[in-house]
Scaffold this active site. Structure first.
Site, PDB file in Angstrom:
ATOM      1  N   SER A 657     -30.776  -2.355 -13.887  1.00  0.00           N
ATOM      2  CA  SER A 657     -31.878  -2.840 -14.721  1.00  0.00           C
ATOM      3  C   SER A 657     -31.413  -3.261 -16.120  1.00  0.00           C
ATOM      4  O   SER A 657     -32.182  -3.898 -16.847  1.00  0.00           O
ATOM      5  CB  SER A 657     -32.963  -1.761 -14.839  1.00  0.00           C
ATOM      6  N   LYS A 700     -40.232   2.542 -19.743  1.00  0.00           N
ATOM      7  CA  LYS A 700     -39.256   1.888 -20.621  1.00  0.00           C
ATOM      8  C   LYS A 700     -39.941   1.272 -21.841  1.00  0.00           C
ATOM      9  O   LYS A 700     -39.473   1.420 -22.981  1.00  0.00           O
ATOM     10  CB  LYS A 700     -38.491   0.826 -19.835  1.00  0.00           C
TER      11      LYS A 700
END
Length: 802
Positions: A657, A700
């Site tokens: 990611s 996040k």
């Protein structure tokens, strides 16, 4: 430059309470149907309906998704329509005691037969001694004994007369019989015997020898006569016992006339009682003198009478339909049964009354539910289960004897035929591992009921969800929910699966939130659970688990962990990662830096070099080299040496990611164009420069937002996410409010070019008809740098050749 900013409405898809036509869940009926698990429900119906061999069921799916509840519900409905299976019991095998016999009886007759045998034994304890102590028995026994005595006396009398006829006296001595010569009725003395002529002595000796032979023959006949007497006594005992016992056992035969196995057993009981009639006699030594003090004679008699007991191991007298059994602790003995032992005089002894059933016995004729992980963790339990399913019989075997750990003699109970449907409940990885590594698994568990992690977020499912919450509240005696609370739980369910278009099927976790919300409603003295109570439950749950997250935020604010939220830097970017600690996940930014120099076209992942990077992370870094070689200077070799690193990380790094963030840092280092430190990036990238979806997008964004809020929101800060992740957004209210106020921004990008423009404020640039990037673009600067490196590399090679 393309507008990539997301609107507040795109950050959180709220459930509208107005769609519900009730005021509280107390008005709703119970939710009977399973929500959104059509595939699994169809498999369950098929699995419990088909009766062919090997079609046992494995229910696979995430934990706390309601697998056991759903499976049990369907099985109980099916079981209620099926007949009750027979009872099973073990009885003594009178010809081979260590191999007890198994008897099958119609439903409910096991305990009845047990009581009948107990009553029979009590009657036998009275009837047999009375018969053996009756006047008639004693008289007939005395006749037999007198007949033997008379026969012996007649034989000796005949021998005595014959001896007298030859002038020989037969004398009884302490050591037996002796013969002596006589004259005129008097025994000849030794001195007188010596004066006899030799012929007279020879005649006397010949007569004595002949009598001695007859005496020996007579003595040899006596044991035969005694054996004949014993046979007569045994026959007498049989006749007497039969007259006393036969009527009692015949009465039982009439009760169980339709059961051939019982009749055969009663025949064996009758013969054994006759053969061991003396055991029924009670003596003075066997009486109980004081309460609690049992003398040895009684103990021996009680132990002997146990042979006529009936050990009912399966009793369905109170059952309705086929049995449904869930075994929570599937050890080998709990599964297939065991034989217990008792210490007596320093030794371990056992008999058929100590045979104990297992769950397979209890579920025989019905359904057995097992937790796959638990049975796999128990030694020999999995192999034992497979063996009984393959053999279609339950054979109780001692593990100690199988492994030669003990030398105690145990039993070998007769195997019981097995007809059971086994259902395993477990995680998906267990199912796939068993399919891969156990060749017998697929033959025994041919039906898979795959429970989905999530269901569609539709109006119908929202209504079903509301009924489910109402049903759960009533079952657990919780307060009813108002429409706002229902809507808030539905929203959080979508957050749990990180998808605004889905709902979580982890109903156990949702139930926990409901119970916590009920607690907070009670603390606020509310009669119903409201959205405020649900929010407090969610926040309190996160607060209990947030120590590590708060510590990281504190160290970031104090400058221990270096994260910049303002300014610009070359080759430096804020990457985002998720930390999973048990059942709690949170996001936190990490500084990623890139450095480049002349080299051989290698992009070095420092985490990989020191073995802190996982394979997926390393794959993401290697893709960067493919992107660079495919986009820039296609006619020239890459001649750079680049290094990438997650700064201040001291544990493992896994996942791709951050590959887009690493690529942005690398492009910045090559072009010399600085990146905005007010922005953080997440997303993976492919070799074509397309930004791909990642997991944990909400955590996040919230992790970087919290860092920015602690440092002070400037209105320039934000996060770049993949466009494919927009549908997954279910952000916290604080983030949505900040975006609404223009203090924070979330950009959805689909390509690296879109992202680099936002991060640098410089156009990415596209090739013109001649294949050149426009000047003053990021791609132009990168290609010029790589071309210069290739030229320098070529010059170095020429110098080396010279």
């Amino acid at each position: 430059m393309k507008n990539t900013k997301l609107e507040p409405a795109q950050l959180y898809t709220a459930c509208d309470p107005a769609q519900f036509k009730f005021k509280s869940t107390a008005e709703l009926p119970d939710q009977e149907e399973v929500i959104g698990q059509t595939r699994a429900v169809d498999a369950i119906r098929f699995g419990i309906g088909i009766e062919q061999e090997g079609f046992n069921l494995f229910a696979l799916g995430p934990s706390r998704s309601g697998k056991q509840t759903v499976v049990t519900r369907f099985i109980e409905r099916q079981a209620a329509e099926q007949p009750e299976p027979p009872d099973w019991c073990y009885v003594d095998n009178f010809t081979d005691a260590h191999k007890p016999k198994a008897l099958s009886l119609p439903t409910g007759m096991g305990s009845r037969f047990q009581q009948s045998m107990e009553q029979l034994v009590q009657e036998l304890r009275t009837a047999v001694p009375e018969a053996l102590e009756s006047e008639e028995y004693r008289a007939r026994l005395q006749e037999i004994e007198e007949a033997l005595n008379e026969k012996q006396e007649q034989a000796f009398e005949k021998l005595h007369e014959e001896a007298n006829a030859h002038g020989i006296a037969m004398l009884r001595t302490p050591t037996g019989f002796a013969f002596a010569p006589t004259r005129k009725g008097e025994i000849i003395k030794p001195e007188e015997y010596k004066t006899l002529s030799e012929d007279e002595r020879n005649d006397i000796e010949a007569a004595v020898d002949a009598l001695q032979v007859q005496l020996e023959r007579l003595i040899q006949e006596i044991p035969k006569w005694r054996r004949q007497m014993q046979d007569e006594v045994k026959q007498l005992n049989r006749d007497v016992i039969m007259s006393a016992v036969g009527q009692l056992i015949d009465e039982m035969r009439r009760q169980y006339a339709t059961l051939p196995d019982i009749l055969t057993y009663l025949d064996a009981v009758q013969q054994d009682v006759i053969d061991h009639a003396d055991q029924f006699r009670q003596t003075e030594e066997g009486m109980q003198l004081l309460p609690g003090l049992m003398l040895p004679g009684t103990e021996r008699q009680t132990s002997f009478l146990n042979r006529y007991s009936v050990n009912v191991i399966v009793d369905h007298s109170e059952s309705s339909g086929a049995p449904v059994v869930y075994l929570d602790n599937p050890t080998y003995p709990n599964l297939v049964g065991r034989v217990e032992h008792q210490a007596q005089m320093g030794a371990l002894v056992t008999d058929f009354t100590m045979v104990k059933p297992g769950a397979l016995h209890q579920a025989n004729g019905g359904y057995l539910l097992l937790d796959a992980r638990k049975i796999l963790m128990q030694p020999y339990a999995w192999e034992g289960l497979k063996r009984v399913l393959q053999s279609h019989e339950i054979r109780i075997e001692s593990l100690g004897q199988m492994l030669s750990l003990i030398s105690t003699v145990s039993l070998e109970p007769e195997a019981i035929p097995l007809d059971v449907k086994v259902v395993l409940l477990g995680e998906r990885f267990l199912y796939y591992l068993l399919c891969e590594y156990d060749p017998e698994f697929s033959e025994l568990f041919k039906v898979a009921a795959d429970f989905d992690d999530m269901v569609e977020r539709s109006d119908d499912n929202n209504q079903s969800f509301a009924r489910f919450l109402g049903t759960l509240a009533r079952q657990d005696k919780l307060r009813a929910l108002d429409t706002g609370a229902v809507a808030r739980i539905i929203d959080h369910s979508a957050r749990m699966v990180e998808d605004s278009e889905k709902l979580s099927s982890r109903f156990g976790k949702i139930a926990d939130y409901l119970r916590e919300a009920d607690y907070w409603a009670g603390q606020a003295s509310r009669e119903q659970i409201t959205a405020e109570d649900v929010d407090q439950a969610i926040d309190a749950h996160d607060k209990r688990l947030s120590r590590i997250r708060e510590r990281l935020q504190e160290e970031t604010q104090r400058g221990t962990l270096m994260i910049s939220t303002e300014g610009e830097e070359v080759g430096q970017i804020n990457g985002l990662s998720v930390m999973q600690l048990g059942d709690y996940a949170f996001g936190h930014p990490s500084r990623i830096t890139a450095r480049v120099r002349l080299g051989k076209g290698e992009v070095v992942d420092i985490e990989r070099e020191i073995e802190l990077g996982g394979p997926i992370h390393s794959k993401g870094v290697l893709i960067l080299g493919g992107f660079l070689s495919g986009r820039y200077c296609p006619e020239q070799p890459l001649s750079l040496a680049a290094s990438l690193v997650f700064e201040q990380t001291y544990g493992g790094v896994e996942g791709d990611s951050a590959s887009s963030a690493e690529l942005y840092a690398l492009l910045s280092a090559l072009s010399g164009i600085p990146l905005k430190q007010s922005l953080a990036v997440t997303g993976s990238v492919n070799q074509l420069g397309q930004v791909q979806a990642i997991g944990g997008v909400n955590e996040k964004i919230e992790g970087f937002f919290e860092v920015c809020r602690n440092h002070g929101l400037t209105g320039d800060q934000g996060v770049l996410i993949p466009g494919a992740n927009v549908k997954h957004l279910m952000l916290h209210k604080d983030v949505v409010d900040a975006v609404s106020q223009g203090k924070f921004h979330i950009h959805a990008v689909n390509t690296i070019d879109e992202g680099i423009e936002i991060l640098t404020g410089v156009p990415a640039g596209e090739r013109d008809d001649k294949g050149n990037y426009p000047a003053e673009s990021v791609n132009y600067s990168v290609e010029q740098k790589l071309a210069a490196m290739a030229e320098h590399a070529h010059e170095h090679e020429e110098k080396a050749d010279d």
